[in-house]
Design an enzyme around this catalytic site. Sequence first.
Site, PDB file in Angstrom:
ATOM      1  N   PRO A 292       6.158  -9.028  -8.090  1.00 30.86           N
ATOM      2  CA  PRO A 292       6.849 -10.231  -7.629  1.00 30.86           C
ATOM      3  C   PRO A 292       7.982 -10.644  -8.563  1.00 30.86           C
ATOM      4  O   PRO A 292       7.856 -10.546  -9.784  1.00 30.86           O
ATOM      5  CB  PRO A 292       5.746 -11.295  -7.631  1.00 30.86           C
ATOM      6  N   ARG A 294      11.070 -13.253  -7.259  1.00 30.13           N
ATOM      7  CA  ARG A 294      11.426 -14.595  -6.790  1.00 30.13           C
ATOM      8  C   ARG A 294      10.256 -15.590  -6.806  1.00 30.13           C
ATOM      9  O   ARG A 294      10.415 -16.729  -7.236  1.00 30.13           O
ATOM     10  CB  ARG A 294      11.952 -14.473  -5.346  1.00 30.13           C
ATOM     11  N   TYR A 334      24.767 -14.263   0.535  1.00 30.80           N
ATOM     12  CA  TYR A 334      23.817 -14.122   1.638  1.00 30.80           C
ATOM     13  C   TYR A 334      23.960 -15.214   2.698  1.00 30.80           C
ATOM     14  O   TYR A 334      23.202 -15.207   3.672  1.00 30.80           O
ATOM     15  CB  TYR A 334      22.369 -14.201   1.105  1.00 30.80           C
ATOM     16  N   CYS A 360      38.725 -19.939  -6.645  1.00 31.95           N
ATOM     17  CA  CYS A 360      39.746 -19.761  -5.613  1.00 31.95           C
ATOM     18  C   CYS A 360      39.299 -18.782  -4.535  1.00 31.95           C
ATOM     19  O   CYS A 360      39.814 -17.661  -4.425  1.00 31.95           O
ATOM     20  CB  CYS A 360      41.045 -19.299  -6.261  1.00 31.95           C
ATOM     21  N   GLU A 361      38.296 -19.173  -3.790  1.00 31.26           N
ATOM     22  CA  GLU A 361      37.763 -18.392  -2.664  1.00 31.26           C
ATOM     23  C   GLU A 361      37.206 -19.412  -1.676  1.00 31.26           C
ATOM     24  O   GLU A 361      36.475 -20.321  -2.089  1.00 31.26           O
ATOM     25  CB  GLU A 361      36.567 -17.520  -3.101  1.00 31.26           C
TER      26      GLU A 361
HETATM   27  C1  LIG Z   1      13.875  -6.855  -6.378  1.00 34.26           C
HETATM   28  C2  LIG Z   1      12.642  -6.050  -6.445  1.00 34.26           C
HETATM   29  C3  LIG Z   1      11.396  -6.687  -6.570  1.00 34.26           C
HETATM   30  C4  LIG Z   1      11.233  -8.174  -6.549  1.00 34.26           C
HETATM   31  O1  LIG Z   1      11.542  -8.742  -5.328  1.00 34.26           O
HETATM   32  P1  LIG Z   1      11.291 -10.306  -5.103  1.00 34.26           P
HETATM   33  O2  LIG Z   1      11.725 -10.537  -3.707  1.00 34.26           O
HETATM   34  O3  LIG Z   1      12.133 -11.037  -6.075  1.00 34.26           O
HETATM   35  O4  LIG Z   1       9.836 -10.565  -5.305  1.00 34.26           O
HETATM   36  C5  LIG Z   1      10.279  -5.886  -6.691  1.00 34.26           C
HETATM   37  N1  LIG Z   1      10.364  -4.529  -6.702  1.00 34.26           N
HETATM   38  C6  LIG Z   1      11.540  -3.889  -6.574  1.00 34.26           C
HETATM   39  C7  LIG Z   1      11.577  -2.422  -6.577  1.00 34.26           C
HETATM   40  C8  LIG Z   1      12.713  -4.629  -6.440  1.00 34.26           C
HETATM   41  O5  LIG Z   1      13.873  -3.992  -6.303  1.00 34.26           O
END
Ligand SMILES: *Cc1c(COP(=O)(O)O)cnc(C)c1O
Length: 434
Positions: A292, A294, A334, A360-361
């Site tokens: 994990p 995020r 995103y 400036c975007e």
């Molecule tokens: C980015 C990534 C994660 C983490 O993803 P989250 O959405 O931030 O939990 C885990 N494993 C791999 C291989 C990633 O590229």
Amino acid sequence: MQHHLAHSTTRTPVGAPHFHYQDHALYVEQLAIKALAEQYGTPLYIYSKAALKAAWARYQEAIDGRDVLICYAMKANSNLAILNLFAQWGAGFDIVSGGELARAIKAGADPQKIIFSGVGKQAWEIKAALNAGIKCFNVESIPELALIQEVAATMDKKAPVSLRINPDVDAKTHPYISTGLKDNKFGIAMEDALATYEHAMCLSHVDIVGLDCHIGSQITELAPYQDALARLLSLMDQLKSKGIQLKHLDIGGGLGIPYLNEEVPHPRDLINTTLATLQARGYADVQLVLEPGRSLVGNSGMLVAEVLFLKQGESKNFAVVDAAMNDLLRPTLYDVYHGALAVELKAGETQRYDVVGPVCESGDWLAKDRDFVIAPGAFIAIESAGAYGFVMSSQYNSRPRAAEVLVDGDKSYVIRRRETIEELFEHEHIPNAI
Ligand SMILES: *Cc1c(COP(=O)(O)O)cnc(C)c1O
């Protein structure tokens, strides 16, 4: 132009209770955000240690003594102080570069809990990881496997590997952060999986230890994980029949967080359903690994900006603030929502604003159509900025990168000082010859 009544239109911060209002002022733990913004300047990233700990505890409590390893995907937020907290709490780390390996080790990570993901590993990175003695490489292609074999052979070591298999499931998330579909640069296709494992078995300096997948990010349902697991299990059955024993199964990261009021699965449910399925299928002795990112850091941080100007447009009002897309890229990249809160709630008529930065975007915006009672000099806090916030920042428009502060109770610590103007060009040279 739209007018909205009353000053009580605010809501509970998504990072509550660690971020909360008290007497109309936004607090992080026991400290007023306004005071922090004045002390350290803006734009300012503020993280709550208690929020980080609580996010970690949601995973930790779910494990409940079972053989599960949480490898924090450090690309979400790789500040040394934050890595150090996770290392103290017993986390492993999911890294994607030699730079991240160096950071993790500097922060006190246990190398035996480091797994190395990413589609483009280079020889020097593989060598550094073998020297450090990491837990395993998540291998994403056959040429990568060949390179790992070659580097390991020159070092006379055996490289522990896990193959990242692409289960071809739809994580139902933003296309940029969906990684488990077939036409995707990540992983090895399911139909090539068995042959690739058999090939790896024949390599002299490679040791097969696991199976890995990562299907995407900001996933808000368990179903895609269950689909992926079903496909991985049938592969595991095939591997077993060929005599390939796996020590661990890594189901990746990707659990979503609420950015407003979305319902997201609890890590406990992901861990419990996965372990139950593994047990039912005769894989109780296989260690479960999660990656994990995020969900461990996202709602533990905010980005605080000062309002520079209010611009009244014909059909839109703009609050021009001193933070911009170079500080927080997610809205631009995103087109996603981040909460925006007034750091002080004032009485009066609310007005609706787009919160935009000085870059400036036209794509430089942080929040759209938000109601505030606000004036120049006031502060706005952008929520859920703990993940993919500072790490994606740049110096675009020659803007020094923001400072980062960690709050613990009634104390605050600078964990990255604000960059200076001189640092913007300290690595540049004007050749004598021109
Ligand atoms: C980015 C990534 C994660 C983490 O993803 P989250 O959405 O931030 O939990 C885990 N494993 C791999 C291989 C990633 O590229």
